[in-house]
Design an enzyme around this catalytic site. Structure first.
Site, PDB file in Angstrom:
ATOM      1  N   CYS A 150       0.836  -1.201   0.000  1.00 32.86           N
ATOM      2  CA  CYS A 150       0.000   0.000   0.000  1.00 32.86           C
ATOM      3  C   CYS A 150       0.877   1.259   0.000  1.00 32.86           C
ATOM      4  CB  CYS A 150      -0.987  -0.034   1.160  1.00 32.86           C
ATOM      5  SG  CYS A 150      -2.406   1.054   0.900  1.00 32.86           S
ATOM      6  N   HIS A 253      -3.721  -4.746   0.883  1.00 30.75           N
ATOM      7  CA  HIS A 253      -3.127  -5.162   2.152  1.00 30.75           C
ATOM      8  C   HIS A 253      -3.063  -6.687   2.195  1.00 30.75           C
ATOM      9  CE1 HIS A 253      -2.348  -1.510   4.454  1.00 30.75           C
ATOM     10  NE2 HIS A 253      -3.343  -0.987   3.754  1.00 30.75           N
ATOM     11  N   GLU A 255      -1.039  -8.536   3.775  1.00 28.80           N
ATOM     12  CA  GLU A 255      -0.771  -9.085   5.114  1.00 28.80           C
ATOM     13  C   GLU A 255      -2.060  -9.424   5.855  1.00 28.80           C
ATOM     14  OE1 GLU A 255      -1.981  -5.053   6.164  1.00 28.80           O
ATOM     15  OE2 GLU A 255      -0.859  -5.910   4.483  1.00 28.80           O
TER      16      GLU A 255
END
Length: 286
Positions: A150, A253, A255
């Site tokens: 990001c 994102h 993660e």
């Protein structure tokens, strides 16, 4: 990029656990695990901090979603948090690392790429921006594997001379909502990935659903980077550096979706690249 790091989801949202430890011990231990530095970009001013009972008094803080650290640990790495540091400290710090993850966070001030602020610009911190440009440049100098997420993908692009769209709806409209509503990591739109790219090989697919928590995006692409993933409206969702070195930036994102095979694969590819770095270039645990 956003003025708030929306990847701060509860641990239960990524692994389904209602309670329990933040991290579970690795099945094979941590010996030989590559040390991965993760930047922390979200500034919380003392005036906005709501301390819990008996905690420290309010003060300016840096915040980082645990999901970044957990995704790296689950992929076999050993994550360590990198605070914003002066330029003189960056080199010595990176000497002990095997890879760098540039995390999400607030907007980058457009003066970094020669443009005036757009009215939609969120809070920015010039010293924070410079610290992360220094980290990205130092990682490049040392040839460290780099995963940028990001804001991190935008830091990577600007550090290499690229520019950003300051407010996505102004250029791309709102047919695709890049700043998805609500909280949580759920996917909100599909992207297409160049079949022969490192990113496609890492996620094991050329088309995947992703989440979206940004209102800025790469415009002019920085040196030695190429776009490899796009949203349906043409917005660049992935960047990478051609060649042997692992350098990948994604707008979503990943993660927060590391319980999916695609995003887990991205983190595994990153950690394995760090593990394979030449001796003397990268750090591992003894």
């Amino acid at each position: 990029m956003t003025s708030v790091d929306d990847s701060r989801v509860e641990i239960s949202e990524i692994d389904g656990a209602d309670e329990g430890p933040f991290f579970r011990p690795a099945k094979n231990g941590y010996s030989g695990a590559p040390l991965i530095g993760v930047t922390t970009s979200e500034v919380r001013l003392a005036s906005t901090v709501d301390p819990t009972p008996r905690s420290d008094p309010p003060r300016t803080e840096m915040a980082l979603g645990l999901t970044y650290l957990k995704a790296i640990e689950l992929a076999g790495g050993l994550p360590v948090v990198i605070p914003p540091l002066p330029a003189q400290a960056v080199g010595p710090l990176l000497e002990g690392l095997a890879g760098v993850c540039l995390s999400g966070g607030p907007d980058i001030h457009p003066s970094a790429y020669g443009r005036d602020p757009d009215p939609s610009l969120g809070p920015t911190w010039d010293q924070l921006d410079q610290a992360e440009f220094d980290i990205a440049s130092a990682a490049d100098e040392r040839g460290l594997p780099l995963l940028a997420i990001c804001r991190g993908a935008q830091v990577l692009n600007v550090a290499r001379g690229g520019t950003l769209f300051q407010h996505v709806p102004d250029q791309f409209g709102e047919e695709i909502v890049h700043r998805q509503r609500g909280i949580g990591p759920r996917p909100s739109h599909r992207i297409e990935i160049e079949p022969e790219s490192r990113l496609a090989k890492a996620v094991g697919a050329t088309s995947i659903e992703v989440n979206s928590f940004h209102h800025q995006a790469p415009d002019r692409i920085g040196q030695d980077l190429k776009p490899v993933a796009w949203a349906p409206d043409g917005l660049i969702e992935g960047l990478e550096q051609p060649g042997e070195r692992f350098v990948v930036g994604v707008q979503w994102h990943a993660e927060a979706l590391a319980d999916r095979s695609e995003d887990a694969g991205l983190f595994r590819a990153f950690v394995e690249a760090a593990r394979a770095a030449p001796v003397g270039v990268a750090g591992t645990t003894a």
